[in-house]
Scaffold this motif. Structure first.
Motif, PDB file in Angstrom:
ATOM      1  N   ILE A  89      -9.752  -0.002   2.631  1.00  0.00           N
ATOM      2  CA  ILE A  89      -8.647  -0.958   3.549  1.00  0.00           C
ATOM      3  C   ILE A  89      -8.379  -2.196   2.726  1.00  0.00           C
ATOM      4  O   ILE A  89      -7.248  -2.816   2.537  1.00  0.00           O
ATOM      5  CB  ILE A  89      -9.126  -1.094   4.864  1.00  0.00           C
ATOM      6  N   ALA A  90      -9.549  -2.681   1.951  1.00  0.00           N
ATOM      7  CA  ALA A  90      -9.362  -4.025   1.244  1.00  0.00           C
ATOM      8  C   ALA A  90      -8.573  -3.881  -0.064  1.00  0.00           C
ATOM      9  O   ALA A  90      -7.693  -4.738  -0.198  1.00  0.00           O
ATOM     10  CB  ALA A  90     -10.762  -4.626   0.874  1.00  0.00           C
ATOM     11  N   ILE A  91      -8.739  -2.682  -0.526  1.00  0.00           N
ATOM     12  CA  ILE A  91      -7.845  -2.392  -1.792  1.00  0.00           C
ATOM     13  C   ILE A  91      -6.224  -2.205  -1.468  1.00  0.00           C
ATOM     14  O   ILE A  91      -5.523  -2.711  -2.047  1.00  0.00           O
ATOM     15  CB  ILE A  91      -8.416  -1.034  -2.536  1.00  0.00           C
ATOM     16  N   LEU A  92      -6.034  -1.540  -0.171  1.00  0.00           N
ATOM     17  CA  LEU A  92      -4.687  -1.445   0.214  1.00  0.00           C
ATOM     18  C   LEU A  92      -3.920  -2.634   0.507  1.00  0.00           C
ATOM     19  O   LEU A  92      -3.016  -2.701   0.276  1.00  0.00           O
ATOM     20  CB  LEU A  92      -4.712  -0.283   1.203  1.00  0.00           C
ATOM     21  N   ALA A  93      -4.913  -3.453   1.270  1.00  0.00           N
ATOM     22  CA  ALA A  93      -4.363  -4.731   1.759  1.00  0.00           C
ATOM     23  C   ALA A  93      -3.970  -5.535   0.350  1.00  0.00           C
ATOM     24  O   ALA A  93      -2.696  -6.193   0.210  1.00  0.00           O
ATOM     25  CB  ALA A  93      -5.182  -5.521   2.627  1.00  0.00           C
ATOM     26  N   SER A  94      -4.915  -5.735  -0.618  1.00  0.00           N
ATOM     27  CA  SER A  94      -4.692  -6.382  -1.773  1.00  0.00           C
ATOM     28  C   SER A  94      -3.547  -5.933  -2.430  1.00  0.00           C
ATOM     29  O   SER A  94      -2.496  -6.595  -3.009  1.00  0.00           O
ATOM     30  CB  SER A  94      -5.815  -6.489  -2.668  1.00  0.00           C
ATOM     31  N   ALA A  95      -3.180  -4.502  -2.397  1.00  0.00           N
ATOM     32  CA  ALA A  95      -2.488  -3.994  -3.254  1.00  0.00           C
ATOM     33  C   ALA A  95      -0.939  -3.960  -2.642  1.00  0.00           C
ATOM     34  O   ALA A  95       0.209  -4.444  -3.272  1.00  0.00           O
ATOM     35  CB  ALA A  95      -2.352  -2.299  -3.372  1.00  0.00           C
ATOM     36  N   GLY A  96      -0.993  -4.409  -1.144  1.00  0.00           N
ATOM     37  CA  GLY A  96       0.235  -4.549  -0.513  1.00  0.00           C
ATOM     38  C   GLY A  96       0.759  -6.124  -0.683  1.00  0.00           C
ATOM     39  O   GLY A  96       1.946  -6.197  -0.729  1.00  0.00           O
ATOM     40  N   TRP A  97      -0.324  -7.059  -0.690  1.00  0.00           N
ATOM     41  CA  TRP A  97       0.183  -8.363  -1.191  1.00  0.00           C
ATOM     42  C   TRP A  97       0.688  -8.544  -2.295  1.00  0.00           C
ATOM     43  O   TRP A  97       1.523  -9.168  -2.459  1.00  0.00           O
ATOM     44  CB  TRP A  97      -1.082  -9.342  -0.877  1.00  0.00           C
ATOM     45  N   MET A  98      -0.058  -7.946  -3.448  1.00  0.00           N
ATOM     46  CA  MET A  98       0.452  -8.037  -4.811  1.00  0.00           C
ATOM     47  C   MET A  98       1.854  -7.190  -5.050  1.00  0.00           C
ATOM     48  O   MET A  98       2.871  -7.668  -5.967  1.00  0.00           O
ATOM     49  CB  MET A  98      -0.377  -7.619  -5.798  1.00  0.00           C
ATOM     50  N   GLY A  99       1.978  -6.176  -4.240  1.00  0.00           N
ATOM     51  CA  GLY A  99       3.400  -5.435  -4.384  1.00  0.00           C
ATOM     52  C   GLY A  99       4.442  -6.036  -3.768  1.00  0.00           C
ATOM     53  O   GLY A  99       5.614  -5.334  -3.651  1.00  0.00           O
ATOM     54  N   ARG A 100       4.300  -6.965  -2.824  1.00  0.00           N
ATOM     55  CA  ARG A 100       5.581  -7.732  -1.989  1.00  0.00           C
ATOM     56  C   ARG A 100       6.663  -7.896  -3.108  1.00  0.00           C
ATOM     57  O   ARG A 100       6.468  -8.329  -4.150  1.00  0.00           O
ATOM     58  CB  ARG A 100       4.992  -8.731  -1.141  1.00  0.00           C
ATOM     59  N   ASP A 101       7.826  -8.108  -2.465  1.00  0.00           N
ATOM     60  CA  ASP A 101       8.962  -8.368  -3.138  1.00  0.00           C
ATOM     61  C   ASP A 101       8.943 -10.057  -3.398  1.00  0.00           C
ATOM     62  O   ASP A 101       8.656 -10.778  -2.442  1.00  0.00           O
ATOM     63  CB  ASP A 101      10.175  -7.977  -2.387  1.00  0.00           C
ATOM     64  N   ARG A 102       9.027 -10.508  -4.628  1.00  0.00           N
ATOM     65  CA  ARG A 102       9.057 -11.767  -5.019  1.00  0.00           C
ATOM     66  C   ARG A 102      10.507 -12.316  -5.622  1.00  0.00           C
ATOM     67  O   ARG A 102      10.678 -12.130  -6.849  1.00  0.00           O
ATOM     68  CB  ARG A 102       7.775 -12.083  -6.017  1.00  0.00           C
ATOM     69  N   ALA A 103      11.343 -12.521  -4.844  1.00  0.00           N
ATOM     70  CA  ALA A 103      12.690 -13.098  -5.241  1.00  0.00           C
ATOM     71  C   ALA A 103      12.209 -14.270  -5.971  1.00  0.00           C
ATOM     72  O   ALA A 103      12.037 -15.202  -5.407  1.00  0.00           O
ATOM     73  CB  ALA A 103      13.661 -13.292  -3.881  1.00  0.00           C
ATOM     74  N   PRO A 104      12.987 -14.274  -7.191  1.00  0.00           N
ATOM     75  CA  PRO A 104      12.803 -15.613  -7.991  1.00  0.00           C
ATOM     76  C   PRO A 104      13.557 -16.620  -7.402  1.00  0.00           C
ATOM     77  O   PRO A 104      14.948 -16.555  -6.860  1.00  0.00           O
ATOM     78  CB  PRO A 104      13.240 -15.208  -9.232  1.00  0.00           C
ATOM     79  N   ALA A 105      13.201 -17.784  -7.472  1.00  0.00           N
ATOM     80  CA  ALA A 105      13.784 -19.019  -6.599  1.00  0.00           C
ATOM     81  C   ALA A 105      14.916 -19.494  -7.556  1.00  0.00           C
ATOM     82  O   ALA A 105      14.694 -19.366  -8.560  1.00  0.00           O
ATOM     83  CB  ALA A 105      12.922 -20.122  -6.643  1.00  0.00           C
ATOM     84  N   ALA A 106      16.120 -19.754  -6.939  1.00  0.00           N
ATOM     85  CA  ALA A 106      17.027 -20.201  -7.622  1.00  0.00           C
ATOM     86  C   ALA A 106      16.972 -21.356  -8.311  1.00  0.00           C
ATOM     87  O   ALA A 106      16.347 -22.401  -7.508  1.00  0.00           O
ATOM     88  CB  ALA A 106      18.566 -20.346  -6.660  1.00  0.00           C
TER      89      ALA A 106
END
Length: 555
Positions: A89-106
């Protein structure tokens, strides 16, 4: 006869459109449903890339212990109740956090007020960085500032960083031309702050950086340093390649120190600190004394006779604390003989191939505050100048493991002995001074603009032929000074050896010391046949420069 359209059952176009719409709808639905899976997969890929990069950066000798530690952690997780499930569960949670969409700030452009500031600064630089014969000038009236300014940064509406280009024909090798541009930028960027100017003559670039104020909450304390290194103070983070942990206020942090190295391998074994009254030169010597007592012995001479070093009298490792002319002369004579004894012991040990004795390896520090005051007193009484007795420790102290630190007031530097000027290659200047005075003392110009407000202990330092660094000396007041903050006084007392036997400041003897025999007056010292006169005294008298800066070169 008009052609009638084919029946819809005989046409394939509506079926294709409906199929494409159905496929698109199914894909969108699958994406929505599988979005968590896609996010976790992307995060695990990023985790794998991070782990591969970390493994590549890890030295080979550390990879084995790292694998053993990781294996031990995996075994501990497996042996725990519900450990594998919680680990997954910890690995999946950390993977979900790192894999989130990171839209570059304008990227945000400059505001209207910032554009006005930059255009005004550009227009002010036109008379200095333009030439009438230039057919395509980089700086011109009603020109565009974006062509000249490569990057910039504002903070709270004030310019804190600027990188500008200038034409190749600008005389950036002349000090006067640079000074005019720096003075203009200092005025336009905002007074009251210190700025550093970095000239890149190869690429015709100038970088302006607003420097934050140096911390003043660092008090005297034990610094993590070897016996041959002493912390003079603290400077900017990007000015030195190392940091040390310090306690400031109620927190512990890392701060960049200005380290003075002494001993046989030092290139600048002796120190000269100058400043106006109240700028912190005595606190600097007191800070050096507290650090030196952790590894060696010290001899303190207070030429001003103010009793600022009474807290050191009678302490283990303090051989003498003198403030009188006769006591200072006898102490310095003993220090000269001790330096000669150490030189002979080192020479004999090297010739015999034996290690140097422990008493010779133990550092000896000579701290001399206000030597010119004793010089004037000796001249009035017709006695030899006690500074002459520093000749042997200054010239041969590096080999004998003897370090000399001299502090005096800036308006009395013309009375300093030539040997003191010549042999003190580590320089510190404290207080509010004109840039030409700082250059006269340190032998090189400062790279920053003068500070608007200068607290005690604030100044500049230069070690040998190194760069000029901003300096803030740790707060080291006299622990018997009731006007000093109690927290700082307690910090100084905590560093003194034998704290449980603090002497009464009014009963501390000044004319006697436990380590030096003062029953005999100091004989007159006859100089050598061909002494090295060294350079002329520091060319400062009050606020006027009376000699050339070349007299102060550090070699």
């Amino acid at each position: 006869m008009a052609r009638r359209p084919l029946p819809s059952i005989l046409s394939s176009r509506p079926a294709l459109v409906r199929g494409r719409d159905l496929a698109r709808t199914a894909a969108d639905g699958a994406t929505d449903v599988l979005h968590p899976v896609i996010t976790i997969a992307r995060g695990m890929r990023r985790q794998a890339a991070w782990a591969g990069g970390w493994w590549g950066r890890t030295p080979k000798e550390r990879r084995g212990p790292a694998l053993v530690l990781a294996a031990a952690g995996v075994v501990a997780v497996v042996m725990m109740p519900y450990g594998p499930i919680l680990g997954a569960i910890a690995i999946l949670a950390s993977a979900g956090w790192m894999g989130r969409d990171r839209a570059p700030a304008a990227p945000a452009g400059p505001t209207e007020a910032e554009v006005v500031r930059l255009q005004s600064l550009y227009e002010a630089l036109v008379p200095y960085l333009s030439d009438p014969g230039d057919s395509a000038p980089l700086y011109a009236h009603d020109g565009e500032w974006r062509r000249a300014f490569g990057s910039y940064e504002f903070q709270d509406g004030r310019l804190v960083r600027l990188r500008l280009r200038y034409p190749a024909y600008f005389t950036d090798g002349e000090v006067a031309s640079r000074s005019r541009v720096e003075h203009l930028l200092h005025a336009k960027a905002g007074r009251g702050r210190e700025y550093r100017f970095d000239w890149n003559e190869e690429e015709n670039h100038l970088a302006l950086t607003a420097l934050p104020p140096l911390p003043t909450d660092i008090v005297a304390q034990r610094f993590v340093m070897p016996p041959t290194e002493t912390v003079l103070g603290f400077t900017d983070t990007d000015a030195v390649p190392r940091t040390v942990p310090v306690t400031g206020g109620e927190e512990t942090r890392d701060a960049p120190p200005v380290v003075w190295r002494t001993g046989a391998r030092s290139t600048e074994p002796h120190l000269l600190a100058l400043g106006q009254p109240g700028t912190g030169t005595t606190s600097l010597l007191r800070s050096i004394a507290l650090q030196a007592l952790a590894h060696g012995d010290i001899v303190v001479i207070d030429g001003g006779g103010s009793g600022e070093y009474a807290c050191l009298a009678g302490r283990p490792g303090v051989l003498a604390v003198e403030d009188g002319l006769l006591g200072a002369a006898a102490t310095l004579e003993w220090a000269a003989h001790e330096t000669e004894r150490r030189l002979i012991a080192v020479n004999r040990a090297r010739q015999a191939g034996n290690p140097v004795a422990e008493d010779v390896r133990r550092p000896l520090w000579i701290l001399f505050d206000r030597p010119t005051a004793l010089t004037q007193l000796a001249a009035a009484e017709g006695r030899p100048d006690p500074q002459i007795l520093l000749d042997v420790p200054l010239r041969h102290g590096r080999t004998a493991n003897v370090a000399v630190a001299v502090a005096d007031q800036l308006d009395a530097t013309e009375a300093l002995a030539p040997v003191v000027i010549a042999q003190t290659r580590a320089r510190v200047v404290l207080g509010t001074l004109a840039p030409e005075h700082v250059e006269a003392v340190l032998g090189a110009p400062q790279l920053t603009t003068p500070a608007a407000e200068v607290p005690p202990g604030r100044g500049y330092a230069r070690l040998g032929t190194g760069p000029v660094l901003r300096l803030q000396v740790p707060a080291t007041p006299d622990p018997y000074d009731e006007e000093a903050p109690s927290a700082q006084r307690e910090a100084v007392l905590a560093l003194l050896p034998g704290r449980g036997q603090d002497p009464d400041p009014e009963s501390v003897p000044h004319e006697e010391s436990p380590g030096v025999d003062l029953t005999k007056p100091a004989p007159e010292i006859v100089p050598a046949a061909n002494p090295d006169p060294g350079p002329d005294p520091i060319p400062l008298r009050g606020d006027a420069v009376v000699r050339t800066v070349a007299d102060l070169e550090l070699g």
